[in-house]
Design an enzyme around this catalytic site. Sequence first.
Site, short mmCIF file in Angstrom:
data_model
loop_
_atom_site.label_atom_id
_atom_site.label_comp_id
_atom_site.label_asym_id
_atom_site.label_seq_id
_atom_site.Cartn_x
_atom_site.Cartn_y
_atom_site.Cartn_z
N ASP A 1 32.06 37.41 45.44
CA ASP A 1 32.76 38.14 44.39
C ASP A 1 34.03 37.36 44.06
OD1 ASP A 1 34.34 39.84 42.87
OD2 ASP A 1 33.95 41.62 44.09
N VAL A 2 34.09 36.77 42.88
CA VAL A 2 35.22 35.89 42.57
C VAL A 2 36.55 36.63 42.50
CG1 VAL A 2 33.78 34.21 41.36
CG2 VAL A 2 34.89 36.05 40.06
N ASN B 1 32.29 30.81 35.01
CA ASN B 1 31.57 31.59 34.01
C ASN B 1 31.54 33.09 34.32
OD1 ASN B 1 29.23 32.14 31.98
ND2 ASN B 1 28.38 32.73 33.96
N SER C 1 35.28 33.19 25.48
CA SER C 1 34.56 33.99 24.50
C SER C 1 35.33 33.97 23.19
CB SER C 1 34.44 35.44 25.00
OG SER C 1 34.03 36.32 23.97
N TYR D 1 38.75 43.65 27.74
CA TYR D 1 37.92 42.44 27.71
C TYR D 1 38.59 41.34 26.90
CZ TYR D 1 33.67 39.59 27.23
OH TYR D 1 32.76 38.57 27.28
N LYS E 1 39.94 37.54 28.18
CA LYS E 1 39.44 36.29 27.60
C LYS E 1 40.56 35.47 26.99
CE LYS E 1 35.22 36.90 28.83
NZ LYS E 1 34.59 36.04 29.86
#
Length: 259
Positions: free
Chosen positions: A62-63, A89, A149, A162, A166
């Site tokens: 889990d990063v 990613n 993104s 989100y 990004k």
Amino acid sequence: MSGRPVAVVTGGSRGIGRGVVLALAGAGYDVVVNYASNADAAAEVGKEVEARGGRAHLVRADVSRADDRRHLVDETTAAFGRIDLLVSNAGVAPSVRADLLEAGEESFDRLVDINLKGPYFLIQLVANTMVAQQAAGRVERPKIVVISSISAYTASVNRGDYCVTKAGLAMTAQLYAARLAEHGINVYEIRPGIVETDMTGPVKARYDDLIFNQGLTPIRRWGQPDDVGRAVVAVATDLLPFSTGQVIDVDGGFHLRTL
């Protein structure tokens, strides 16, 4: 130095990450496939890597967790002895799309931890590993790719968390590009547009209309994970040696402003 170069791809079991893993395997890389939970999907990707002549090493991590990030790097160096390429990613979308005036902190914290904090410190860890490996003569011209993104600059008011993460990733790529240039480590941001994955599955009908009927993108088709994979391969195979901090749009022309 000997053997095939080694790439670490986070979130490599599905979607864009899977496309990147398979493209790199086809380009002569051995690949560490990082995944958070879906072991079956990771195993399938591993088999496909091997079918392309590469070696795959699957690492559950889990990063967003410091111990897991260290585990991922340690597992990679134990298995292959080197890291030539990191493709950061891994990322998640909000569980619920909530209006900006109503969204809560729990989703924000979750997305920041996974989409931004995790990559930020994983890149730090891998960069230090790459510098040490270069000094020992084990790698040459290592590279780092950040998958962000179009949401880095496109405001979606029902998933502000989100978009914020990004946008932070975009600056992360710039920061590390500036810092690592003196070490000969180039950093790139690849900015996908609307890509057909399980993440975009719930909004497929809406985007079908926007793409095919309303001309949202000049290239009127969905992006595919392989489109992103091909861009990563261009970087990985040193086709952009005099570029760093470069934003590579893989979005069907979404970023264009036209009249």
